[in-house]
Scaffold this motif. Structure first.
Motif, PDB file in Angstrom:
ATOM      1  N   SER A   1      -1.174  -6.015   4.668  1.00 43.66           N
ATOM      2  CA  SER A   1       0.279  -5.368   4.239  1.00 43.66           C
ATOM      3  C   SER A   1       0.238  -4.550   3.095  1.00 43.66           C
ATOM      4  N   ALA A   2      -0.569  -4.974   1.933  1.00 40.67           N
ATOM      5  CA  ALA A   2      -0.817  -4.254   0.722  1.00 40.67           C
ATOM      6  C   ALA A   2      -1.259  -2.915   1.044  1.00 40.67           C
TER       7      ALA A   2
ATOM      8  N   MET B   1       1.601  -0.932   2.808  1.00 37.57           N
ATOM      9  CA  MET B   1       2.604  -0.387   1.738  1.00 37.57           C
ATOM     10  C   MET B   1       2.098   0.998   0.895  1.00 37.57           C
ATOM     11  N   SER B   2       0.675   0.656   0.651  1.00 45.93           N
ATOM     12  CA  SER B   2       0.360   1.701  -0.501  1.00 45.93           C
ATOM     13  C   SER B   2       0.086   3.124   0.640  1.00 45.93           C
TER      14      SER B   2
ATOM     15  N   TYR C   1       2.131   3.742   3.016  1.00 45.83           N
ATOM     16  CA  TYR C   1       3.339   4.308   3.331  1.00 45.83           C
ATOM     17  C   TYR C   1       4.123   4.771   2.311  1.00 45.83           C
ATOM     18  N   HIS C   2       3.709   4.230   1.024  1.00 47.58           N
ATOM     19  CA  HIS C   2       4.155   4.855  -0.179  1.00 47.58           C
ATOM     20  C   HIS C   2       3.851   5.965  -0.590  1.00 47.58           C
TER      21      HIS C   2
END
Length: 166
Positions: A27-28, A31-32, A34-35
């Protein structure tokens, strides 16, 4: 009542811990990524909005001065970093937009009028400070002004403004 021995569940606990760690790491990582994609999309969006705004202004000025040959129709701004630190695209675009709005008084003026008093327009941008660009202030100084036919090209250098603390 008998409690089952704990040794039977050590493999299950290891597998559960590994699964939870994998979920957190995955998930980390998601998220990176995606960001990063979201940030790229926002920067592209700002670039396109700035281009649309510039093209709309140029189109309006061309419509007004379509039949006049000796009038400044467009202003092209080139922002160069003054320090060793390069400027990011969002900051560069915001400085370019603000300089263009300051020089918008030149649009529609006759080239002869501009050629007679270029120092007035040079003083307009000499050591001008723009506040509040991504929570920083920048000092802009004029490097070169070049008038080619109906287009004014302006090169400026932008440095981060350091406030002196006393």
């Amino acid at each position: 009542m008998r409690v089952p021995p704990f040794e039977y569940y050590t493999g299950l606990l290891k597998a559960t811990g590994l699964l939870i760690a994998g979920i957190i790491i995955g998930s980390a990582l998601f998220m990176s990524i995606y960001h990063q994609h979201l940030n790229d999309a926002l920067v592209d969006n700002r670039e396109l909005r700035a281009k649309i705004e510039k093209l709309e202004q140029d189109n309006d000025s061309f419509k007004k001065t379509r039949n006049q040959q000796s009038v400044i129709n467009s202003i092209d701004i080139v922002v160069e970093p003054g320090d060793l630190n390069p400027l990011d695209k969002v900051t560069e675009q915001e400085i370019e937009r603000r300089v263009r709005s300051d020089l918008s008084v030149i649009k529609g003026q006759k080239i002869a009028t501009f050629a007679e008093t270029p120092h007035v327009y040079q003083r307009l941008l000499s050591q001008k400070t723009y506040h509040g660009i991504l929570d920083k202030d920048y000092t802009v100084s004029l490097k070169t002004m070049l008038l080619i036919q109906n287009e004014l090209r302006v090169w400026v250098t932008a440095k981060e403004f350091k406030r002196s603390t006393m």
